[in-house]
Design an enzyme around this catalytic site. Sequence first.
Site, PDB file in Angstrom:
ATOM      1  N   HIS A   1      21.918  14.933  18.591  1.00 35.92           N
ATOM      2  CA  HIS A   1      23.029  15.143  17.659  1.00 35.92           C
ATOM      3  C   HIS A   1      22.792  16.412  16.846  1.00 35.92           C
ATOM      4  CE1 HIS A   1      20.745  13.936  14.057  1.00 35.92           C
ATOM      5  NE2 HIS A   1      20.267  12.924  14.792  1.00 35.92           N
TER       6      HIS A   1
ATOM      7  N   CYS B   1      15.530  10.543  16.426  1.00 29.50           N
ATOM      8  CA  CYS B   1      16.540  11.273  17.183  1.00 29.50           C
ATOM      9  C   CYS B   1      16.065  12.689  17.508  1.00 29.50           C
ATOM     10  CB  CYS B   1      17.841  11.357  16.385  1.00 29.50           C
ATOM     11  SG  CYS B   1      18.769   9.801  16.371  1.00 29.50           S
TER      12      CYS B   1
END
Length: 563
Positions: free
Chosen positions: A508, A530
């Site tokens: 992301h 992440c």
Amino acid sequence: MTSEGVRDPKEPSAGSGPVIGSERGDDDSTMVMPPIASDAMEGGRDSQVEPVDLFDQTEGWKAFSEVGADRGGGEGDQAIPVRHRRWPLVLLCVLALLAAFLVGAFFGAREYFQQRAAPGVVFAGQSVAGKDSSQLRELVTSRTGSASLKIQDQKGTKVEASLADLGVAVDTDGTVKALLTAKQGSDFNRLNPFLPSSVPLVTKVDEGKLDDFLTDRFIGEKDRALPSSIAYDGRSGRFRVHAGRGGQSPRLAPVKEAIDSLSKDPAGQPSVSVTYDSVQTPISKEKADKAADEANRRLVSPIVIQTGDDNRMTIPADKVAAWIKPESDLQQGAINLDYDRGAVADYLSTALPGKLNRKMVTQTDIKDSKGNVIVTTVRGVDGVQVKGVDGTVGQVVKALQSGDGATIQAAADVTPHDVKSRTVNYDIPDGDMWIRVNLSDQTATAYRGTTQVKVFPICSGRPVDGRESDTGTFFINIRYEVQTMVGRDYVTPGVKWVSYYNKGEGFHTANWNGTGIARGDPAHYGSHGCINMNEQDAKWIYDNAPVGTMVKVEGHEPAGPVR
């Protein structure tokens, strides 16, 4: 004729009818026929012969019939009717019909009373013949609720007590079964209403509860003898002992006899006088300690129910505790452990399907161009449908009685999972898209088969407190253009171009972490797992790596910056 003018007495006189007799001419065997009217002999159309009752004796009729048979069928002859007696045949027909009716009625009654109380069965002073199980259950419940016993002592204290007050547990199902199966034996005895059978309530008396009730109603608190007892303590998760003491104790035997009388006739209202004894504690603390140890052993001996090694449930200890019923035996001075089978059945009927039932899940394998399985993206799960709990209930109760715990196989229908595969070409040039994340050099590289397409700088999870990025082979499973990301210690709105591949881990945009991405320094700027990327790079992956794209995460996070 023997001589002229003299008539032989054996010859018929003039005008007499024919003589019928034996060849011997015996007078006793000769019969004289009356003259036949002349117009009848002439055979006139309107002539009739008046019937004459010639003989009442059987032999006479027989002879007369033979004459009619021997006579010629001349034109002027009149056939003489023969009387027949038909009443024996009619009687036989009536008896046969009656027998058929009785046989049919017997088999009809046997069929009718197959699932009903038989004729002559009596409960609470009334006939219950013909009642089915639901009607009997309603009657038993009604009589149980209204049954009571009048108790008094020498001081004049009077109490009216219900069966529940006296610690009497009524087995409604057992009573109904006893009513339906009363008068077992031959069908004749079962269906005979003149062979009565009175059925009592099926009961069990808890002497501890009976003693508590009588003590509470008739003996002052300071004068009471209290047995030691045990009870489950939810805070500690164990059975605890409550020590007893000596004092006055009610005599239970007369009251139990009155309870027995009430069980035989719940419609009655017997009375009984209660007396007392001065006793030591009815159940010693040592006996209570032993019972508590036995009860607690069952709480730490797990009972596991399964339909397979990977599909099982363990019965919680507090449920087991609720099923254990300590029963005081005051005569023996002991506490026995009993088990509530009905409560076990109620729990398992809901818990087993809820915990063990599951839908079949199709396994999904990813294969290369040679047919080799690269990875299983969805693990197959066999479908399970629990069928019935009666057998499992029996095994659980048996495990409780032994106190050793058990692993029990529940009856279930199992549907084996099927398998589907998807072939990808990761091992040829310009094949399918996949992404390699190298934690060691903090890069993400996009490939089409064996052909490298793009390399992106990243910043992965921080290698402390369980925040490092997981390694392994994964597949992108869900994507968002914009999302508010929420973690255990953060809420970040407006995150763009999110592609999840491992639960909460994914690629992301991380505009707030430009330094960490540029330096490749997860040790100081790392995420919660992440892969942080620059916005244009995260968007490229979102646009080019659809759901199902393989992601391989390899290596180890560095201790400092790599760029």
